[in-house]
Design a protein around this motif. Sequence first.
Motif, short mmCIF file in Angstrom:
data_model
loop_
_atom_site.label_atom_id
_atom_site.label_comp_id
_atom_site.label_asym_id
_atom_site.label_seq_id
_atom_site.Cartn_x
_atom_site.Cartn_y
_atom_site.Cartn_z
N GLU A 19 -17.80 56.80 -44.07
CA GLU A 19 -18.01 56.68 -42.63
C GLU A 19 -19.01 57.72 -42.13
O GLU A 19 -19.83 57.44 -41.25
N PHE A 20 -18.95 58.92 -42.71
CA PHE A 20 -19.92 59.96 -42.31
C PHE A 20 -21.31 59.60 -42.81
O PHE A 20 -22.31 59.76 -42.09
N GLN A 21 -21.39 59.14 -44.05
CA GLN A 21 -22.68 58.68 -44.57
C GLN A 21 -23.28 57.61 -43.65
O GLN A 21 -24.47 57.67 -43.31
N LYS A 22 -22.46 56.67 -43.28
CA LYS A 22 -22.93 55.56 -42.44
C LYS A 22 -23.47 56.07 -41.11
O LYS A 22 -24.48 55.58 -40.61
N ARG A 23 -22.82 57.09 -40.55
CA ARG A 23 -23.28 57.62 -39.26
C ARG A 23 -24.62 58.34 -39.39
O ARG A 23 -25.43 58.32 -38.44
N LEU A 24 -24.88 58.93 -40.55
CA LEU A 24 -26.16 59.62 -40.73
C LEU A 24 -27.33 58.65 -40.87
O LEU A 24 -28.47 58.98 -40.51
N HIS A 25 -27.04 57.47 -41.40
CA HIS A 25 -28.12 56.49 -41.58
C HIS A 25 -28.67 56.06 -40.23
O HIS A 25 -27.94 55.87 -39.27
N GLY A 26 -29.98 55.97 -40.19
CA GLY A 26 -30.65 55.60 -38.94
C GLY A 26 -31.06 56.79 -38.09
O GLY A 26 -31.85 56.62 -37.16
N PRO A 57 -50.31 74.01 -36.44
CA PRO A 57 -48.98 73.55 -36.83
C PRO A 57 -48.66 72.18 -36.26
O PRO A 57 -49.11 71.82 -35.17
N VAL A 58 -47.88 71.42 -37.01
CA VAL A 58 -47.49 70.07 -36.63
C VAL A 58 -45.98 69.95 -36.61
O VAL A 58 -45.26 70.81 -37.13
N THR A 59 -45.50 68.90 -36.01
CA THR A 59 -44.11 68.47 -36.16
C THR A 59 -44.12 67.03 -36.63
O THR A 59 -45.06 66.27 -36.34
N ASN A 60 -43.10 66.66 -37.37
CA ASN A 60 -42.93 65.27 -37.79
C ASN A 60 -41.46 64.91 -37.78
O ASN A 60 -40.59 65.77 -37.94
N GLU A 61 -41.19 63.64 -37.59
CA GLU A 61 -39.83 63.11 -37.65
C GLU A 61 -39.62 62.45 -39.00
O GLU A 61 -40.44 61.65 -39.46
N HIS A 62 -38.49 62.81 -39.63
CA HIS A 62 -38.12 62.21 -40.92
C HIS A 62 -36.67 61.75 -40.86
O HIS A 62 -35.86 62.32 -40.12
N PRO A 63 -36.32 60.75 -41.67
CA PRO A 63 -34.91 60.33 -41.70
C PRO A 63 -34.00 61.44 -42.20
O PRO A 63 -34.39 62.23 -43.08
N ALA A 75 -38.13 56.69 -57.35
CA ALA A 75 -37.95 56.40 -58.77
C ALA A 75 -36.50 56.19 -59.15
O ALA A 75 -36.18 55.35 -60.00
N THR A 76 -35.58 56.94 -58.56
CA THR A 76 -34.17 56.84 -58.93
C THR A 76 -33.36 56.00 -57.97
O THR A 76 -32.26 55.55 -58.33
N GLY A 77 -33.85 55.80 -56.76
CA GLY A 77 -33.09 55.09 -55.74
C GLY A 77 -31.99 55.91 -55.11
O GLY A 77 -31.26 55.42 -54.23
N GLU A 78 -31.84 57.17 -55.50
CA GLU A 78 -30.80 58.03 -54.93
C GLU A 78 -31.09 58.33 -53.47
O GLU A 78 -32.24 58.51 -53.07
N LYS A 79 -30.03 58.45 -52.70
CA LYS A 79 -30.13 58.89 -51.31
C LYS A 79 -29.78 60.38 -51.26
O LYS A 79 -28.90 60.84 -51.99
N GLU A 127 -44.74 60.69 -51.07
CA GLU A 127 -44.72 59.67 -50.02
C GLU A 127 -44.10 60.21 -48.74
O GLU A 127 -43.42 61.24 -48.75
N ARG A 128 -44.36 59.54 -47.64
CA ARG A 128 -43.66 59.87 -46.41
C ARG A 128 -42.18 59.52 -46.61
O ARG A 128 -41.85 58.45 -47.14
N PRO A 129 -41.26 60.41 -46.24
CA PRO A 129 -39.84 60.11 -46.42
C PRO A 129 -39.44 58.80 -45.75
O PRO A 129 -39.87 58.52 -44.62
N TYR A 130 -38.66 58.00 -46.46
CA TYR A 130 -38.19 56.74 -45.91
C TYR A 130 -36.73 56.56 -46.28
O TYR A 130 -36.20 57.19 -47.19
N GLU A 131 -36.10 55.64 -45.55
CA GLU A 131 -34.67 55.39 -45.72
C GLU A 131 -34.47 53.94 -46.13
O GLU A 131 -35.20 53.04 -45.70
N THR A 132 -33.49 53.72 -46.99
CA THR A 132 -33.07 52.36 -47.34
C THR A 132 -31.67 52.12 -46.77
O THR A 132 -30.97 53.08 -46.42
N PRO A 133 -31.25 50.87 -46.63
CA PRO A 133 -29.98 50.59 -45.91
C PRO A 133 -28.77 51.26 -46.55
O PRO A 133 -28.71 51.50 -47.76
#
Length: 374
Positions: free
Chosen positions: A236-243, A268-274, A281-285, A365-371
């Motif tokens: 449930e906590f993992q699910k809340r972090l997604h998105g 200096p810059v700022t960026n938003e990441h998941p 390569a591993t598919g790990e979150k 790569e730019r950080p990205y999230e999978t479902p």
Amino acid sequence: MAPALVETQPAQDIKPPQGGHKEAFAYGGPKAFNKERELKGTTTQPPASFPSYLPTWNDKTYPPLEPFEHYDHGKDADPSFPDLLGEGAVVDELTGNIGAEVTGVQLSKLNDKGKDQLALFVAQKKVVAFRDQDLANLPINDALAFGGYFGRHHIHPASGAPEDHPEVHLVHRGAEDTTAASYFKERTNSSTWHTDVSYEQQPPGTTFLYVLDGPKAGGDTLFANMAEAYRRLSPEFQKRLHGLKAVHSAVEQANASRDRGGVVRREPVTNEHPVVRTHPATGEKAIYVNSQFTRRIVGFKKEESDMLLKFLYDHTALSQDLQARVRWRPGTVVVWDNRVTAHSATLDWQDGQRRHIARITPQAERPYETPFEG
């Protein structure tokens, strides 16, 4: 599939965290650097072993980084690692879930298949200490050519670098530097858990750190497995972090450099990441926030953001059962994957011994999230 690249956001007006950027390691810079002492040594400390790697600071500035298409070579690797871990290679696990120490492998001699396997091996182990390496003895251009296989070189916006080689980030505390004693008059510990330059649009992946000089004891580097940190959370906590996305900022690092007379090579810059990113390569979150560069959760009120980030920072710092400690020895090259780890240097020697380490930092790569898959 990673989303399309977008432009880097300009720096936002973000209040620095109390204590400042990596305060324990903010000493030094051009004001404190004593070139003669580094070249000749002192009555108690020898000269620098690698004078070509001594830090320089010049006035050259660089435009904002442009997006680029990164390909992770770990996706092409043979998972049995025949070209990396050949005859004579010995692998000792550092802990049950993060880290390894390898002997009998010379990184500079790897062919492309071996480099592909190195990328995957490190992604799986998170951090690997390769002993008896010759990387520091090579011409700097050759060391950079090796590291450049893994991604575009990152030029650090604020650190010292060897002359004519801004792609090499230096961690340098010179001979007879005893400022640690001053730091500990106001602080109880020097922990600075972070992921390198996470404020960039495309932060590093496979990263190389090699020792040039170090104290006889002390100055170890701690690493945390941020993929395991994610798995430890309830579904449930993992699910809340997604998105969720978080803002990462370079502003504090630039200000700290200016304060000690250093350089700021890029604005200096700022960026938003998941908050949770996926390894290509591993598919790990893995959890992707850190107390040095992350400033807030997008869409949360301040108190809400502070509460969630504090929990995640404490989860990293206090979970010794997902951490490893790497001890530096001459000839050591530490390779880690910045996408799935956090790390902290250890300021535990105060007798003026030099600590001089070089980092080659290929961007990924730019950080990205999978479902969410819970």
